[in-house]
Design an enzyme around this catalytic site. Structure first.
Site, PDB file in Angstrom:
ATOM      1  N   ILE A  58       0.731  -1.037   0.273  1.00  8.65           N
ATOM      2  CA  ILE A  58      -0.031   0.097   0.056  1.00  8.65           C
ATOM      3  C   ILE A  58       1.099   1.221   0.278  1.00  8.65           C
ATOM      4  CG2 ILE A  58      -1.983   1.563   1.627  1.00  8.65           C
ATOM      5  CD1 ILE A  58      -2.281  -1.171  -0.171  1.00  8.65           C
ATOM      6  N   ASN A  64      -5.713  -6.548   7.438  1.00  5.77           N
ATOM      7  CA  ASN A  64      -5.047  -7.172   6.739  1.00  5.77           C
ATOM      8  C   ASN A  64      -4.796  -8.675   6.826  1.00  5.77           C
ATOM      9  OD1 ASN A  64      -3.818  -8.623   4.331  1.00  5.77           O
ATOM     10  ND2 ASN A  64      -1.902  -9.214   4.609  1.00  5.77           N
ATOM     11  N   HIS A  82      -3.488 -12.653   7.002  1.00  4.44           N
ATOM     12  CA  HIS A  82      -2.556 -13.393   6.374  1.00  4.44           C
ATOM     13  C   HIS A  82      -2.417 -14.917   6.719  1.00  4.44           C
ATOM     14  CE1 HIS A  82       1.478 -14.164   4.947  1.00  4.44           C
ATOM     15  NE2 HIS A  82       1.986 -14.730   6.347  1.00  4.44           N
TER      16      HIS A  82
HETATM   17  C1  GRF Z   1      -5.624 -15.749   1.888  1.00  6.51           C
HETATM   18  O1  GRF Z   1      -5.252 -16.981   2.077  1.00  6.51           O
HETATM   19  C2  GRF Z   1      -5.022 -14.530   3.058  1.00  6.51           C
HETATM   20  O2  GRF Z   1      -4.854 -14.702   4.089  1.00  6.51           O
HETATM   21  C3  GRF Z   1      -4.186 -13.706   1.633  1.00  6.51           C
HETATM   22  O3  GRF Z   1      -4.363 -13.608   0.349  1.00  6.51           O
HETATM   23  C4  GRF Z   1      -5.453 -14.920   0.865  1.00  6.51           C
HETATM   24  C5  GRF Z   1      -6.675 -14.390  -0.322  1.00  6.51           C
HETATM   25  O4  GRF Z   1      -7.314 -15.622  -0.265  1.00  6.51           O
HETATM   26  N1  GRF Z   1      -3.865 -12.149   2.470  1.00  6.51           N
HETATM   27  P1  GRF Z   1      -8.942 -15.022  -0.930  1.00  6.51           P
HETATM   28  O5  GRF Z   1      -8.600 -14.108  -2.438  1.00  6.51           O
HETATM   29  O6  GRF Z   1      -9.366 -14.635  -0.216  1.00  6.51           O
HETATM   30  O7  GRF Z   1      -9.354 -16.446  -1.416  1.00  6.51           O
END
Ligand code: GRF
Length: 214
Positions: free
Chosen positions: A94, A108, A110
């Site tokens: 960002i 966010n 993760h």
């Molecule tokens: C997820 O595992 C999230 O934790 C990471 O990227 C992935 C996104 O998956 N930041 P989606 O597009 O929401 O299915």
């Protein structure tokens, strides 16, 4: 009744976390997603936004000066009075100007227990691959505030997930993702409720009834 917090979701991929946030939203909910922004024309998240009747926009990042991306992003966000940003599989940093315009208002998710298994290049399958290559028995999902680096902002909430004997990347990824879909909307509600009441959000704790340790 306090109106819902107008929110933007940034996503580069298929957007299952976006979908979880959309599905959780109710008419009198704590947040309302007004726009989905992607850096990728074909991102599945854009289709999910349109299907839900939300604005879907592409803001190109590749090959553009950061300041230009920031100006375009801020102008869109301000035109919609966006008060919170949820990153959901957004693979770009960002811009600093956007981070400073939304202090502790960008979250966010993760797919691991930060601060372990995070940082530049740690996304998608690579995260679960690294977890499986280590000797940890617990992974999980983390929601954190976003700063100018990858995955270093203050942690708001986490949900642990067992690493099981015989797990491969896709088994572990699926188990973590299903927890992400529950954690992110819960944390989004938690922070929006605090903001609506003029409080700084406390760290999010899983309630005892939530099956966080399964
Ligand atoms: C997820 O595992 C999230 O934790 C990471 O990227 C992935 C996104 O998956 N930041 P989606 O597009 O929401 O299915």
């Amino acid at each position: 009744m306090t109106p819902p917090v107008p929110a933007a979701v940034f996503a580069s991929g298929s957007g299952t976390n976006l979908q979880a946030l959309l599905d959780h939203e109710t008419a009198d909910g704590l947040y309302h997603i007004v726009v989905v922004i992607s850096d990728r024309e074909g991102a599945g998240a854009l289709g999910r936004a349109e299907a839900a009747g939300r604005l879907a926009r592409v803001i190109e990042v590749k090959g553009r000066p950061t300041e230009e991306v920031a100006t375009e992003t801020l102008s869109l966000l301000e035109s919609l009075d966006v008060q919170a940003i949820f990153l959901a599989g957004y693979l770009r940093l960002i811009p600093p100007a956007v981070v400073s315009a939304y202090p502790r208002r960008i979250l966010n998710i993760h797919p691991a227990l930060l601060p372990a298994f995070g940082g530049k290049g740690m996304f998608g399958e690579r995260v679960h691959e690294a977890v499986l290559a280590s000797d940890v028995e617990v992974s999980g999902a983390t929601v954190h505030y976003v700063d100018e680096e990858y995955d270093t902002g203050t942690i708001v909430g986490q949900w642990p997930v067992q690493v099981l004997p015989g797990d491969d990347i896709s088994a572990l990824a699926a188990r973590v993702l299903s927890v992400e879909h529950r954690l992110y909307p819960a944390v989004a509600d938690h922070v929006c409720e605090a903001w609506a009441e003029g409080r700084v959000p406390a760290p999010f704790a899983l309630s005892p009834v939530e099956p966080g340790s399964d």
